[in-house]
Design an enzyme around this catalytic site. Structure first.
Site, PDB file in Angstrom:
ATOM      1  N   HIS A   5     -19.447  33.604  -6.138  1.00 58.85           N
ATOM      2  CA  HIS A   5     -19.929  32.414  -6.839  1.00 58.85           C
ATOM      3  C   HIS A   5     -21.309  31.986  -6.361  1.00 58.85           C
ATOM      4  O   HIS A   5     -22.223  31.741  -7.162  1.00 58.85           O
ATOM      5  CB  HIS A   5     -18.904  31.299  -6.638  1.00 58.85           C
ATOM      6  CG  HIS A   5     -19.083  30.105  -7.515  1.00 58.85           C
ATOM      7  ND1 HIS A   5     -19.906  29.048  -7.185  1.00 58.85           N
ATOM      8  CD2 HIS A   5     -18.513  29.771  -8.695  1.00 58.85           C
ATOM      9  CE1 HIS A   5     -19.846  28.124  -8.136  1.00 58.85           C
ATOM     10  NE2 HIS A   5     -19.001  28.531  -9.066  1.00 58.85           N
ATOM     11  N   ASP A  40     -22.755  26.245  -1.625  1.00 59.78           N
ATOM     12  CA  ASP A  40     -21.815  27.068  -2.375  1.00 59.78           C
ATOM     13  C   ASP A  40     -21.032  27.961  -1.421  1.00 59.78           C
ATOM     14  O   ASP A  40     -20.795  27.579  -0.271  1.00 59.78           O
ATOM     15  CB  ASP A  40     -22.568  27.896  -3.429  1.00 59.78           C
ATOM     16  CG  ASP A  40     -21.758  28.096  -4.696  1.00 59.78           C
ATOM     17  OD1 ASP A  40     -20.796  28.871  -4.663  1.00 59.78           O
ATOM     18  OD2 ASP A  40     -22.091  27.475  -5.720  1.00 59.78           O
ATOM     19  N   SER A  54     -20.655  25.610 -13.554  1.00 60.87           N
ATOM     20  CA  SER A  54     -21.273  26.174 -12.342  1.00 60.87           C
ATOM     21  C   SER A  54     -22.489  27.011 -12.680  1.00 60.87           C
ATOM     22  O   SER A  54     -23.451  27.086 -11.915  1.00 60.87           O
ATOM     23  CB  SER A  54     -20.270  27.052 -11.586  1.00 60.87           C
ATOM     24  OG  SER A  54     -19.372  26.282 -10.853  1.00 60.87           O
TER      25      SER A  54
END
Length: 792
Positions: free
Chosen positions: A233, A167, A572
């Site tokens: 994220h 990520d 996600s």
């Protein structure tokens, strides 16, 4: 460091065609780098394959000097003093290949060389919780034995399970990554904690045991030279999967509760492959290679290609890397993408990947619009609005503020530059957010209205109404088309602007029916093909609270410190929920294969919501396997599934045969392959239905003639002798026969097979796709497999 010229004899044996770089979007993201995939690793003791350099020399007619970097620096690079870096990354553990900066003509030439499976441009892929885990727990009806299965080598403590996250990096200072109470790092761990200007070895601990980054081949920005997360994220995803327990977590008072990951006892290893601009395929492959060597048990990837650019398996870095990871015993979990509800928009569909769709949990962040007479219109959104109940603000339809010469569709959607400032100033604006050709994001439109002096904004968008976006301090909300009709009627019925008034309230939380499947992945959005049902499973992915980076002032209301937790949505967020559950299953059944873990998760899923009614979509229709795969994941069911469907490497190789891939390329991919392996002479996609998958999908089904598929299940309950009986939920007009209708196991780990015959009860061909399920039960365990019969 010393450079040595490398000379050797190139000996290999396969040819596969070059994939032409024709897609405009890919060309726009091109960095001049091509990935050369050469199948399973043929190196010795991890040493670099010299044929990489020989191959480059044979094409480019120039020699390369090798500079061997230390393990902390991560790779061997080659340097040509006249041309600059040409070979930018090599792959030599688990699979073989390299990434090189070459011309298209040179790439075509490389693709014709012996030993090359595929050559493709380095793609730029996209990035695609307090209450969520409690919600999943209450959705699980099965009571699980307190003792793990003694026959499955599951005595390893949970803290020995390692989840690798590919990520944007990690914010190590978050309390979600504290290692309080954790034991020593497993001795089998071979990974690294790479250093950077803003990241030291002390940032890793017994929870965060590894952190790697991969220098971008086309960027020198500092963001690429550190494991630290500068987006948020990766931090959010990692804490959702395996974050430590943190009391009184919230997003500025919203969603207050105890935050924890799906498996707080698990270790985390971070592989930073993404930035604000996306994720390079060459870095993703390098991370897969490292993760295989490092010793992770589960890999979680909340990223993928845009659905419009879904690549061929042989040019998909995630599919390639995942194949070799699964072959090495690593479970790979990926998000299905956020491109629904259009048809066939799921990504990460290779059958060796566990693919996850997004659903809601039982909370709703409402930000309501209040009209005259205290009439409340329920909106969705998170804002920390300064508006109060007592002041009154004019309300205006955007179309009434059209700027001279502006496009009608643009002004209706509040596109920047389409509205008259004098008419917008001081008012709450009603805007559409649809019409197909709408090119501006919600935030761009908010900035436009705010720049014109607008007081607030209410978007009309039935899809976005299902998800709470964060708007900071600006009063914003999303309403449905039905509610918009009432608002516009209210505006038109008043006689003066002083009556067209009211306000948008701050967000508040309400409970609601869940799970529901949201527009990311519904209405056939996730049907990848007609022979393997995708997605595999659904999990919470809407309004998920989890850890955040500690320096994000953009997410903070005015006068507030950056948030320690944030609420965001997408597949996600769904992916790490399943990754955490997969790690939990692995910790209790350490010898299980990735396919056994996937099967356990799929066959114990639920198809009912918290009201014990069928799961629906956000539009109110009954959800189908096209929307959620096997159903909504449960937390305890996968720990003791009773039976599992084990999909072997041979199944996957046959899948490649049936999908039309060349036998030479297929033989190159696997580490070990039977000497007599060959693709059937009449290989075609219809045979894919017979790979030993936990779900069944049949294409071009009209019931005449009948269609037969077979499956094999393994008894993993530890009960020894046990009998499973079958029950079938068959769709109207379809006959489903299962032979035998009982499976009699005499011992644990025994395998038994059955055959299913599908036929039509009508003389007329089927006109619509049909859904059903096959369930085996021994009174204690219930093992359910969904099936889809597609007329296409």
């Amino acid at each position: 460091m010393k450079g040595n010229q490398l000379f050797f004899l190139f000996c290999s044996f396969f040819i596969v065609s070059f994939l032409d770089e024709t897609r405009a979007a890919q060309a726009g993201n091109s960095n001049g780098v091509y990935i050369v995939y050469m199948g399973a690793a043929a190196s010795t003791n991890g040493l670099l394959r010299d044929d990489h350099v020989d191959l480059m020399n044979s094409v480019l007619r120039r020699k390369f000097l090798m500079i061997y970097l230390t393990p902390l620096q991560g790779a061997a690079w080659y340097y040509d003093s006249t041309k600059g870096n040409a070979l930018v990354r090599t792959y030599r553990h688990g699979f073989s290949g390299f990434a090189a900066r070459v011309s298209e003509e040179e790439a075509r030439s490389i693709a014709q060389k012996p030993g090359v499976v595929s050559v493709f441009p380095d793609p730029l892929l996209q990035l695609h919780t307090t209450r969520s885990w409690d919600f999943l727990k209450y959705q699980t009806s099965l009571e699980v034995d307190s003792k793990p299965n003694s026959d499955s080598e599951s005595s390893s403590p949970g803290s020995d399970t390692i989840i690798g996250i590919l990520d944007t990096g990690i914010w190590p200072e978050s309390e979600s990554f504290n290692d309080e109470g954790m034991g020593e790092i497993p001795s089998r761990w071979k990974g690294l904690c790479m250093k950077a200007d803003d990241f030291s070895s002390s940032n890793c601990n017994r929870k965060l045991i590894g952190a790697r980054f991969y220098n971008n081949t086309d960027s020198s920005t500092p963001e690429w030279y550190t494991p630290r997360d500068m987006v948020g994220h990766g931090t959010h995803v990692a804490s959702t999967a395996a974050g430590s327990t943190v009391a009184t977590a919230s997003f500025y008072g919203l969603a207050t509760g105890t935050a924890k990951g799906g498996f707080p006892g698990s270790r985390i290893a971070i592989y930073k492959v993404c930035s604000t601009n996306g994720c390079r395929g060459s870095a993703i492959l390098a991370a897969f290679e490292d993760a295989i060597t490092d010793g992770v048990d589960v890999l979680s990837l909340s990223l993928g290609s845009p659905s419009i650019l879904r690549p061929n398996l042989m040019s998909d870095p995630i599919a390639i890397g995942a194949f070799h990871a699964v072959e090495s015993g690593i479970t790979v979990v990926c998000s299905a993408g956020n491109d629904g509800p259009s048809s066939t928009t799921v990504v990460n569909t290779a059958p060796w990947i566990l693919t996850v769709a997004a659903s809601t949990i039982d909370r709703d962040f409402q930000s309501n619009l209040v009209l005259g007479g205290n009439k409340v219109i329920k909106g969705e959104g998170i804002n920390f609005s300064p508006l109060q109940k007592s002041p009154v603000y004019p309300l205006i339809n955007a179309e009434a503020a059209k700027k001279s010469g502006a496009n009608e569709v643009g002004v209706r959607n509040c596109d920047p530059g389409s509205m008259d400032k004098d008419l917008i100033k001081g008012k709450i604006v009603i805007c559409n957010h649809d019409d197909g050709a709408d090119d501006y994001s919600l935030n761009r439109k908010i900035d436009g209205v705010k720049g014109l002096g607008g007081t607030g904004i209410a978007f009309i968008d039935d899809q976005s109404r299902a998800v709470a976006y964060t708007y900071g301090a600006f009063p914003a909300t999303v309403i449905t088309t039905k509610d918009a009709e009432e608002i516009l009627s209210y505006i038109n019925s008043t006689r003066g602007p002083t009556y067209d008034t009211r306000n948008i309230l701050k967000a508040r939380i309400l409970d609601l029916r869940s799970p529901m499947l949201v527009f990311y992945c519904r209405a056939h959005a996730c049907l990848a093909n007609m022979v393997v049902l995708q997605p595999d499973i659904s999990a919470p992915g809407v309004d998920i609270l989890a850890a955040w980076i500690g320096n994000d002032t953009s997410a903070a209301p005015q006068g507030k410190e950056p948030p320690l937790f944030n609420v965001i949505s997408g597949t996600s967020m769904a992916c790490p929920h399943v990754s955490g559950i997969a790690a939990t299953v692995k910790s209790r059944n350490f010898a299980w294969s990735p396919s056994a873990i996937r099967s356990a998760i799929m066959t114990t899923a639920t198809q009912t919501n918290n009201l014990k009614a069928p799961i629906t979509t956000d539009s109110g229709s009954i959800a189908t396997p096209y929307d959620y795969g096997a159903g909504e994941v449960t937390t305890s069911g996968p720990l003791q599934p009773g039976l599992v469907y084990e999909t072997s490497t041979l199944d996957y190789l046959n899948y490649l045969c049936y999908s039309g891939h060349d036998i030479s390329a297929i033989e190159a991919i696997a580490k070990t392959i039977p000497s007599d392996f060959a693709c059937p002479n009449d290989s075609n996609a219809d045979y894919i239905s017979n790979i030993n998958y936990p779900s069944i999908a049949i294409s071009k089904f009209n019931g005449k003639p009948s269609k037969n598929v077979s499956r094999t299940v393994t008894n993993v309950a530890g009960d020894g002798e046990t009998v499973y009986s079958v029950s079938v939920d068959a769709p109207s007009g379809v006959n489903v026969e299962v032979v035998p209708d009982e499976l009699r196991f005499t011992k644990n780990n025994e395998k038994l097979s059955y055959q299913v015959t599908f036929s039509s009860l009508s003389v007329s061909p089927m006109k619509e796709d049909a859904f059903g399920s096959i369930t085996w039960t021994n009174g204690k365990y219930r093992v359910r497999s969904p099936f889809v019969l597609s007329v296409r």
